[in-house]
Design a protein around this motif. Structure first.
Motif, short mmCIF file in Angstrom:
data_model
loop_
_atom_site.label_atom_id
_atom_site.label_comp_id
_atom_site.label_asym_id
_atom_site.label_seq_id
_atom_site.Cartn_x
_atom_site.Cartn_y
_atom_site.Cartn_z
N MET A 100 23.38 23.29 15.91
CA MET A 100 23.62 24.73 15.84
C MET A 100 22.49 25.38 15.04
SD MET A 100 26.45 26.38 16.97
CE MET A 100 28.00 25.60 16.54
N THR A 101 22.00 26.53 15.53
CA THR A 101 21.01 27.29 14.78
C THR A 101 21.73 28.12 13.72
OG1 THR A 101 21.08 29.16 16.28
CG2 THR A 101 19.49 27.42 16.79
N ALA A 102 20.96 28.75 12.85
CA ALA A 102 21.57 29.55 11.78
C ALA A 102 22.32 30.75 12.33
CB ALA A 102 20.48 30.02 10.82
N SER A 103 21.89 31.27 13.49
CA SER A 103 22.56 32.42 14.08
C SER A 103 23.72 32.03 14.99
CB SER A 103 21.56 33.27 14.86
OG SER A 103 20.98 32.50 15.90
N GLY A 104 24.00 30.72 15.10
CA GLY A 104 25.16 30.26 15.86
C GLY A 104 24.84 29.84 17.29
N LYS A 105 23.57 29.85 17.68
CA LYS A 105 23.21 29.41 19.02
C LYS A 105 23.09 27.90 19.04
CE LYS A 105 20.74 33.63 20.12
NZ LYS A 105 19.44 34.22 20.47
N LEU A 106 23.14 27.31 20.23
CA LEU A 106 23.03 25.86 20.36
C LEU A 106 21.63 25.49 20.85
CD1 LEU A 106 26.43 25.04 21.98
CD2 LEU A 106 25.60 24.14 19.84
N LYS A 107 21.09 24.43 20.27
CA LYS A 107 19.82 23.92 20.73
C LYS A 107 19.98 22.46 21.12
CE LYS A 107 17.94 22.78 16.19
NZ LYS A 107 16.80 22.91 15.29
N ALA A 108 19.16 22.02 22.08
CA ALA A 108 19.26 20.66 22.59
C ALA A 108 17.89 20.20 23.03
CB ALA A 108 20.23 20.61 23.77
N GLY A 109 17.75 18.89 23.15
CA GLY A 109 16.51 18.34 23.66
C GLY A 109 16.35 18.67 25.13
N VAL A 110 15.10 18.68 25.59
CA VAL A 110 14.80 19.06 26.96
C VAL A 110 14.92 17.84 27.87
CG1 VAL A 110 13.08 20.15 28.43
CG2 VAL A 110 13.26 20.80 26.05
N ALA A 111 15.50 18.04 29.05
CA ALA A 111 15.68 16.95 30.01
C ALA A 111 14.36 16.64 30.72
CB ALA A 111 16.74 17.34 31.04
N GLY A 112 14.29 15.47 31.34
CA GLY A 112 13.15 15.10 32.15
C GLY A 112 11.98 14.54 31.37
N LYS A 113 12.25 13.86 30.25
CA LYS A 113 11.17 13.35 29.42
C LYS A 113 11.28 11.85 29.15
CE LYS A 113 8.69 15.28 26.91
NZ LYS A 113 7.25 15.43 26.90
#
Length: 66
Positions: free
Chosen positions: A16-29
């Motif tokens: 979770m970011t500080a503003s409440g958004k979600l972050k994730a690793g990028v697919a296809g790597k």
């Protein structure tokens, strides 16, 4: 009421970011990178913020946040 369980796969894959958004690793790597050009590999380095539609689904898996 009983406590809700967090999906163990989701807690490993998302932050979770500080503003409440979600972050994730990028697919296809992971493999078959020789067929991708250098720009694709470079731009997909690190993490990205999830789209709002995907984030709503994932937040159901994380009832108490991260």
């Amino acid at each position: 009421m009983p406590k809700l369980k967090t999906k163990s796969g989701a807690k490993k894959r998302f932050k979770m970011t500080a503003s409440g958004k979600l972050k994730a690793g990028v697919a296809g790597k992971r493999h078959r990178l020789i067929s991708h050009n250098a720009k694709y590999i470079r731009q997909n380095r690190g993490t990205k913020v999830m789209s709002e539609a995907d984030a709503q689904i994932i937040k159901k898996f994380l009832p108490y946040g991260l």
